[in-house]
Scaffold this active site. Structure first.
Site, PDB file in Angstrom:
ATOM      1  N   GLY A  10      39.292 -68.329  61.304  1.00 25.89           N
ATOM      2  CA  GLY A  10      37.938 -67.796  61.289  1.00 25.89           C
ATOM      3  C   GLY A  10      37.560 -67.183  59.960  1.00 25.89           C
ATOM      4  O   GLY A  10      36.417 -66.739  59.779  1.00 25.89           O
ATOM      5  N   GLY A 103      40.288 -64.002  70.380  1.00 28.99           N
ATOM      6  CA  GLY A 103      39.354 -62.891  70.308  1.00 28.99           C
ATOM      7  C   GLY A 103      37.914 -63.357  70.254  1.00 28.99           C
ATOM      8  O   GLY A 103      36.995 -62.559  70.403  1.00 28.99           O
ATOM      9  N   THR A 104      37.724 -64.660  70.041  1.00 25.67           N
ATOM     10  CA  THR A 104      36.373 -65.219  70.014  1.00 25.67           C
ATOM     11  C   THR A 104      35.790 -65.226  71.416  1.00 25.67           C
ATOM     12  O   THR A 104      36.464 -65.601  72.373  1.00 25.67           O
ATOM     13  CB  THR A 104      36.400 -66.666  69.468  1.00 25.67           C
ATOM     14  N   PRO A 127      37.686 -60.765  76.167  1.00 25.89           N
ATOM     15  CA  PRO A 127      36.382 -60.656  75.515  1.00 25.89           C
ATOM     16  C   PRO A 127      36.283 -59.452  74.592  1.00 25.89           C
ATOM     17  O   PRO A 127      35.354 -59.354  73.807  1.00 25.89           O
ATOM     18  CB  PRO A 127      35.407 -60.519  76.693  1.00 25.89           C
ATOM     19  N   MET A 129      39.010 -56.758  72.323  1.00 25.66           N
ATOM     20  CA  MET A 129      40.370 -56.397  71.938  1.00 25.66           C
ATOM     21  C   MET A 129      40.541 -54.897  71.678  1.00 25.66           C
ATOM     22  O   MET A 129      41.625 -54.452  71.307  1.00 25.66           O
ATOM     23  CB  MET A 129      40.775 -57.169  70.680  1.00 25.66           C
ATOM     24  N   HIS A 162      24.503 -56.032  68.971  1.00 27.16           N
ATOM     25  CA  HIS A 162      25.516 -56.444  68.009  1.00 27.16           C
ATOM     26  C   HIS A 162      24.831 -56.927  66.732  1.00 27.16           C
ATOM     27  O   HIS A 162      23.618 -57.178  66.726  1.00 27.16           O
ATOM     28  CB  HIS A 162      26.394 -57.575  68.572  1.00 27.16           C
ATOM     29  N   LYS A 166      26.066 -62.354  65.486  1.00 30.00           N
ATOM     30  CA  LYS A 166      26.748 -62.658  66.749  1.00 30.00           C
ATOM     31  C   LYS A 166      25.878 -63.608  67.564  1.00 30.00           C
ATOM     32  O   LYS A 166      24.771 -63.264  67.983  1.00 30.00           O
ATOM     33  CB  LYS A 166      27.049 -61.389  67.544  1.00 30.00           C
ATOM     34  N   GLY A 171      30.652 -60.582  75.543  1.00 29.41           N
ATOM     35  CA  GLY A 171      31.617 -60.899  76.599  1.00 29.41           C
ATOM     36  C   GLY A 171      32.022 -59.657  77.374  1.00 29.41           C
ATOM     37  O   GLY A 171      32.293 -59.727  78.577  1.00 29.41           O
ATOM     38  N   THR A 172      32.057 -58.520  76.689  1.00 28.92           N
ATOM     39  CA  THR A 172      32.387 -57.263  77.355  1.00 28.92           C
ATOM     40  C   THR A 172      31.315 -56.902  78.380  1.00 28.92           C
ATOM     41  O   THR A 172      31.617 -56.500  79.505  1.00 28.92           O
ATOM     42  CB  THR A 172      32.519 -56.129  76.322  1.00 28.92           C
TER      43      THR A 172
END
Length: 275
Positions: A10, A103-104, A127, A129, A162, A166, A171-172
């Protein structure tokens, strides 16, 4: 203690760069000087903390990664690429026997899990870390399991902000919505209010100027049917260092699981915290 070889994919993206910087300072980790990148990236190299890292575009990844396995031996991939690449990257890792930390966010998450469980590798997929936020998610998971329907009839409002780059919904936030659903709240992830406009973020949300390019602010508001009771939950993160610490811990956890012979399993960050 043998160090863990990792490849962070990435780069030269902001999150991947911060993760790479942390990995270089961690005595448990050896960062390989190579990174899978997107087809739109024109540069052949990038530099992180003085280390030159080769950028590998999709057309070249088959041969380059095969050469890496030959020259460096087994390694763990850490993926902070783009939501559109999630499933393709996971299939690539699985087909080549490369365990990974994903982590994506975004992509087809159900298919992502199926790809790993049908393979011979293990992966940590989450979603978010950030260990402290994951701890809060574990609390919500407990509440959803122990007190199903506790918020029957309540209405939910979810807002997340965000940085402009993004591409997908948090995801969170989606994971938190799933817990509230189990607690009796009728709410769809499509109703999550996303903010990506830096002007609105600065003037309305009051997010500090220095973190407009890297932040994750979330709020969840539950209101009773008669509007007499309100519950609010909030977690605001400025910067990205919190994600780097959790990612490195996820790598070490995954390495331990692989050494015990685990295969074809997906672990979450809650598993990492418990471990």
């Amino acid at each position: 203690m043998d160090k863990i070889n990792i490849m962070i994919n990435g780069l030269p993206g902001n999150v991947a760069s911060i993760i790479a910087g942390h990995a270089l300072k961690d005595n448990r980790i050896t960062l390989l000087p190579h990174s899978l990148t997107g087809p739109e990236i024109e540069a052949d190299q990038t530099t992180v903390a003085g280390m030159s890292i080769e950028l590998i575009r999709p057309a070249d990844r088959e041969k380059k990664v095969a050469d890496l396995v030959t020259s460096h031996g087994p390694f763990i991939s850490v993926d902070y690429t783009h939501p559109s690449a999630v499933n393709d990257n996971a299939a690539f890792y699985c087909n080549r026997g490369i365990p990974f930390v994903m982590g994506t966010t975004g992509g087809d998450r159900e298919k992502l899990v199926q790809t790993v469980t049908a393979s011979t590798i293990c992966a940590v997929i989450a979603p978010n870390m950030a260990k402290q936020i994951v701890g809060i998610q574990a609390m919500m998971e407990y509440a959803a399991t122990t007190f199903p329907g506790i918020f029957n009839g309540y209405t939910l409002t979810v807002r997340e902000s965000h940085q402009a780059g993004k591409a997908d919904t948090s995801g969170t936030a989606k994971a938190m919505v799933s817990y509230f659903n189990r607690m009796g709240v009728d709410f769809s992830t499509e109703a999550i209010a996303m903010e990506r406009d830096p002007t609105v973020q600065r003037k309305v949300w009051k997010i500090p100027e220095a973190y407009l390019s890297g932040h994750g602010w979330h709020s969840y508001r539950l209101t009773s049917p008669d509007n007499t009771v309100v519950f609010e939950f909030q977690h605001n993160v400025n910067g990205r260092d919190i994600y780097a610490e959790g990612t490195v811990d996820a790598v070490c956890y995954l390495d331990q699981k692989l050494k015990t012979g685990e295969r074809s399993r997906v672990f979450s960050m809650i598993d990492v915290l418990k471990g």
